[in-house]
Design a protein around this motif. Structure first.
Motif, PDB file in Angstrom:
ATOM      1  N   MET A  99      11.075  -1.927  -2.081  1.00 41.52           N
ATOM      2  CA  MET A  99      12.268  -1.444  -1.402  1.00 41.52           C
ATOM      3  C   MET A  99      13.256  -2.583  -1.246  1.00 41.52           C
ATOM      4  O   MET A  99      12.878  -3.745  -1.200  1.00 41.52           O
ATOM      5  N   PRO A 100      14.554  -2.277  -1.164  1.00 43.50           N
ATOM      6  CA  PRO A 100      15.557  -3.336  -1.130  1.00 43.50           C
ATOM      7  C   PRO A 100      15.568  -4.162   0.155  1.00 43.50           C
ATOM      8  O   PRO A 100      16.035  -5.308   0.134  1.00 43.50           O
ATOM      9  N   SER A 101      15.047  -3.624   1.245  1.00 46.16           N
ATOM     10  CA  SER A 101      15.048  -4.371   2.501  1.00 46.16           C
ATOM     11  C   SER A 101      13.632  -4.470   3.053  1.00 46.16           C
ATOM     12  O   SER A 101      12.686  -3.937   2.473  1.00 46.16           O
ATOM     13  N   GLY A 102      13.511  -5.138   4.187  1.00 40.09           N
ATOM     14  CA  GLY A 102      12.199  -5.336   4.789  1.00 40.09           C
ATOM     15  C   GLY A 102      11.675  -4.140   5.564  1.00 40.09           C
ATOM     16  O   GLY A 102      10.484  -4.077   5.884  1.00 40.09           O
ATOM     17  N   SER A 103      12.546  -3.188   5.839  1.00 41.94           N
ATOM     18  CA  SER A 103      12.158  -2.017   6.616  1.00 41.94           C
ATOM     19  C   SER A 103      12.129  -0.768   5.751  1.00 41.94           C
ATOM     20  O   SER A 103      12.855  -0.672   4.758  1.00 41.94           O
ATOM     21  N   CYS A 104      11.311   0.183   6.170  1.00 33.68           N
ATOM     22  CA  CYS A 104      11.299   1.481   5.500  1.00 33.68           C
ATOM     23  C   CYS A 104      12.452   2.313   6.066  1.00 33.68           C
ATOM     24  O   CYS A 104      12.527   2.486   7.286  1.00 33.68           O
ATOM     25  N   PRO A 105      13.323   2.828   5.230  1.00 34.55           N
ATOM     26  CA  PRO A 105      14.387   3.696   5.737  1.00 34.55           C
ATOM     27  C   PRO A 105      13.790   4.861   6.522  1.00 34.55           C
ATOM     28  O   PRO A 105      12.938   5.576   6.004  1.00 34.55           O
ATOM     29  N   VAL A 106      14.239   5.057   7.720  1.00 35.83           N
ATOM     30  CA  VAL A 106      13.605   6.029   8.600  1.00 35.83           C
ATOM     31  C   VAL A 106      13.617   7.436   8.013  1.00 35.83           C
ATOM     32  O   VAL A 106      12.612   8.135   7.997  1.00 35.83           O
ATOM     33  N   VAL A 107      14.745   7.839   7.497  1.00 38.61           N
ATOM     34  CA  VAL A 107      14.875   9.210   6.999  1.00 38.61           C
ATOM     35  C   VAL A 107      14.587   9.300   5.504  1.00 38.61           C
ATOM     36  O   VAL A 107      13.940  10.243   5.050  1.00 38.61           O
ATOM     37  N   SER A 108      15.015   8.307   4.763  1.00 35.47           N
ATOM     38  CA  SER A 108      14.993   8.428   3.299  1.00 35.47           C
ATOM     39  C   SER A 108      13.964   7.541   2.631  1.00 35.47           C
ATOM     40  O   SER A 108      14.085   7.234   1.450  1.00 35.47           O
ATOM     41  N   TRP A 109      12.901   7.136   3.351  1.00 33.73           N
ATOM     42  CA  TRP A 109      11.954   6.199   2.753  1.00 33.73           C
ATOM     43  C   TRP A 109      11.309   6.775   1.497  1.00 33.73           C
ATOM     44  O   TRP A 109      10.905   6.047   0.615  1.00 33.73           O
ATOM     45  N   GLY A 110      11.194   8.108   1.426  1.00 32.28           N
ATOM     46  CA  GLY A 110      10.536   8.743   0.291  1.00 32.28           C
ATOM     47  C   GLY A 110      11.465   9.136  -0.838  1.00 32.28           C
ATOM     48  O   GLY A 110      11.043   9.840  -1.769  1.00 32.28           O
ATOM     49  N   ALA A 111      12.695   8.690  -0.782  1.00 36.57           N
ATOM     50  CA  ALA A 111      13.666   9.040  -1.826  1.00 36.57           C
ATOM     51  C   ALA A 111      13.581   8.046  -2.976  1.00 36.57           C
ATOM     52  O   ALA A 111      13.804   6.854  -2.780  1.00 36.57           O
ATOM     53  N   PRO A 112      13.277   8.525  -4.167  1.00 39.19           N
ATOM     54  CA  PRO A 112      13.190   7.605  -5.313  1.00 39.19           C
ATOM     55  C   PRO A 112      14.475   6.830  -5.562  1.00 39.19           C
ATOM     56  O   PRO A 112      14.431   5.711  -6.085  1.00 39.19           O
ATOM     57  N   SER A 113      15.603   7.387  -5.183  1.00 44.22           N
ATOM     58  CA  SER A 113      16.884   6.724  -5.441  1.00 44.22           C
ATOM     59  C   SER A 113      17.044   5.444  -4.639  1.00 44.22           C
ATOM     60  O   SER A 113      17.885   4.608  -4.961  1.00 44.22           O
ATOM     61  N   GLY A 114      16.233   5.265  -3.601  1.00 46.31           N
ATOM     62  CA  GLY A 114      16.377   4.081  -2.763  1.00 46.31           C
ATOM     63  C   GLY A 114      15.520   2.904  -3.169  1.00 46.31           C
ATOM     64  O   GLY A 114      15.482   1.883  -2.477  1.00 46.31           O
ATOM     65  N   VAL A 115      14.846   3.014  -4.275  1.00 52.11           N
ATOM     66  CA  VAL A 115      13.902   1.984  -4.714  1.00 52.11           C
ATOM     67  C   VAL A 115      14.614   0.850  -5.446  1.00 52.11           C
ATOM     68  O   VAL A 115      15.546   1.087  -6.235  1.00 52.11           O
ATOM     69  N   TYR A 116      14.152  -0.356  -5.212  1.00 52.92           N
ATOM     70  CA  TYR A 116      14.701  -1.542  -5.873  1.00 52.92           C
ATOM     71  C   TYR A 116      14.025  -1.789  -7.221  1.00 52.92           C
ATOM     72  O   TYR A 116      14.690  -2.054  -8.215  1.00 52.92           O
ATOM     73  N   ARG A 117      12.710  -1.716  -7.267  1.00 53.07           N
ATOM     74  CA  ARG A 117      11.952  -1.929  -8.505  1.00 53.07           C
ATOM     75  C   ARG A 117      10.740  -1.010  -8.508  1.00 53.07           C
ATOM     76  O   ARG A 117      10.106  -0.810  -7.481  1.00 53.07           O
ATOM     77  N   TRP A 118      10.443  -0.515  -9.697  1.00 49.62           N
ATOM     78  CA  TRP A 118       9.293   0.368  -9.883  1.00 49.62           C
ATOM     79  C   TRP A 118       8.164  -0.332 -10.627  1.00 49.62           C
ATOM     80  O   TRP A 118       8.399  -1.095 -11.560  1.00 49.62           O
ATOM     81  N   GLY A 119       6.947   0.004 -10.234  1.00 49.77           N
ATOM     82  CA  GLY A 119       5.807  -0.346 -11.056  1.00 49.77           C
ATOM     83  C   GLY A 119       5.653   0.672 -12.174  1.00 49.77           C
ATOM     84  O   GLY A 119       6.373   1.670 -12.227  1.00 49.77           O
ATOM     85  N   LYS A 120       4.694   0.412 -13.051  1.00 50.16           N
ATOM     86  CA  LYS A 120       4.522   1.297 -14.209  1.00 50.16           C
ATOM     87  C   LYS A 120       3.650   2.495 -13.914  1.00 50.16           C
ATOM     88  O   LYS A 120       3.607   3.438 -14.710  1.00 50.16           O
ATOM     89  N   GLY A 121       2.933   2.452 -12.826  1.00 49.48           N
ATOM     90  CA  GLY A 121       2.120   3.593 -12.417  1.00 49.48           C
ATOM     91  C   GLY A 121       0.666   3.484 -12.819  1.00 49.48           C
ATOM     92  O   GLY A 121       0.307   2.805 -13.781  1.00 49.48           O
ATOM     93  N   THR A 122      -0.159   4.162 -12.056  1.00 48.60           N
ATOM     94  CA  THR A 122      -1.584   4.260 -12.353  1.00 48.60           C
ATOM     95  C   THR A 122      -2.000   5.708 -12.141  1.00 48.60           C
ATOM     96  O   THR A 122      -1.627   6.342 -11.147  1.00 48.60           O
ATOM     97  N   LEU A 123      -2.762   6.243 -13.087  1.00 46.83           N
ATOM     98  CA  LEU A 123      -3.103   7.662 -13.078  1.00 46.83           C
ATOM     99  C   LEU A 123      -4.313   7.919 -12.187  1.00 46.83           C
ATOM    100  O   LEU A 123      -5.345   7.261 -12.307  1.00 46.83           O
ATOM    101  N   VAL A 124      -4.162   8.907 -11.326  1.00 47.70           N
ATOM    102  CA  VAL A 124      -5.245   9.364 -10.460  1.00 47.70           C
ATOM    103  C   VAL A 124      -5.533  10.818 -10.803  1.00 47.70           C
ATOM    104  O   VAL A 124      -4.620  11.658 -10.775  1.00 47.70           O
ATOM    105  N   THR A 125      -6.794  11.098 -11.145  1.00 49.27           N
ATOM    106  CA  THR A 125      -7.196  12.451 -11.495  1.00 49.27           C
ATOM    107  C   THR A 125      -8.352  12.875 -10.610  1.00 49.27           C
ATOM    108  O   THR A 125      -9.368  12.176 -10.546  1.00 49.27           O
ATOM    109  N   ILE A 126      -8.178  13.994  -9.939  1.00 42.16           N
ATOM    110  CA  ILE A 126      -9.209  14.501  -9.035  1.00 42.16           C
ATOM    111  C   ILE A 126      -9.760  15.801  -9.607  1.00 42.16           C
ATOM    112  O   ILE A 126      -9.020  16.768  -9.783  1.00 42.16           O
ATOM    113  N   SER A 127     -11.030  15.815  -9.868  1.00 41.95           N
ATOM    114  CA  SER A 127     -11.663  17.010 -10.404  1.00 41.95           C
ATOM    115  C   SER A 127     -12.233  17.859  -9.269  1.00 41.95           C
ATOM    116  O   SER A 127     -12.676  17.352  -8.247  1.00 41.95           O
ATOM    117  N   SER A 128     -12.221  19.169  -9.497  1.00 36.64           N
ATOM    118  CA  SER A 128     -12.703  20.100  -8.462  1.00 36.64           C
ATOM    119  C   SER A 128     -14.186  20.359  -8.602  1.00 36.64           C
ATOM    120  O   SER A 128     -14.804  19.995  -9.583  1.00 36.64           O
TER     121      SER A 128
END
Length: 128
Positions: A99-128
């Motif tokens: 995130m661009p700052s040290g704090s989590c945005p209170v309302v918009s912390w989950g908005a992808p548009s507010g991200v500074y840098r992304w990781g490449k991701g890791t796949l999680v698969t849950i079987s039933s």
């Protein structure tokens, strides 16, 4: 150059646990909040949990329902996501994000548009 190395994804049965890690290089880690996102096939990317630079008062998505815990070790420039009681609907690619700052945005912390840098991701698969 900022690099982010994620690990810990995999295939587990429903009810199981996984611990995701994300280590950051090339950036001063301890001044940035960190957020975990996830994206399931055919769905939008959504915020899972956000943790401030000092590790206090993390934010969680409603669907976490107390099953996940986000933490960080600033000495290791690493953020973690401990996931317990996993469900098939948790299947997704999980991304850590700086995130661009040290704090989590209170309302918009989950908005992808507010991200500074992304990781490449890791796949999680849950079987039933």
């Amino acid at each position: 150059q900022v690099q982010m190395v994620e690990s810990g994804g995999g295939l587990v049965q429903a009810g199981g646990s996984l611990r995701l890690s994300c280590t950051v290089f090339g950036l001063r880690f301890d001044v940035h909040a960190m957020t975990w996102f996830r994206q399931a096939p055919g769905k939008e990317r959504e915020g899972v949990a956000c943790i401030a630079w000092n590790g206090l008062t993390p934010y969680y998505a409603d669907f976490v329902e107390g099953r996940f815990t986000v933490s960080r070790d600033n000495a290791k420039s690493t953020v973690y996501l401990q996931m317990n009681s996993l469900k098939p609907e948790d299947t997704a690619t999980y991304y850590c994000a700086i995130m661009p700052s040290g704090s989590c945005p209170v309302v918009s912390w989950g908005a992808p548009s507010g991200v500074y840098r992304w990781g490449k991701g890791t796949l999680v698969t849950i079987s039933s």
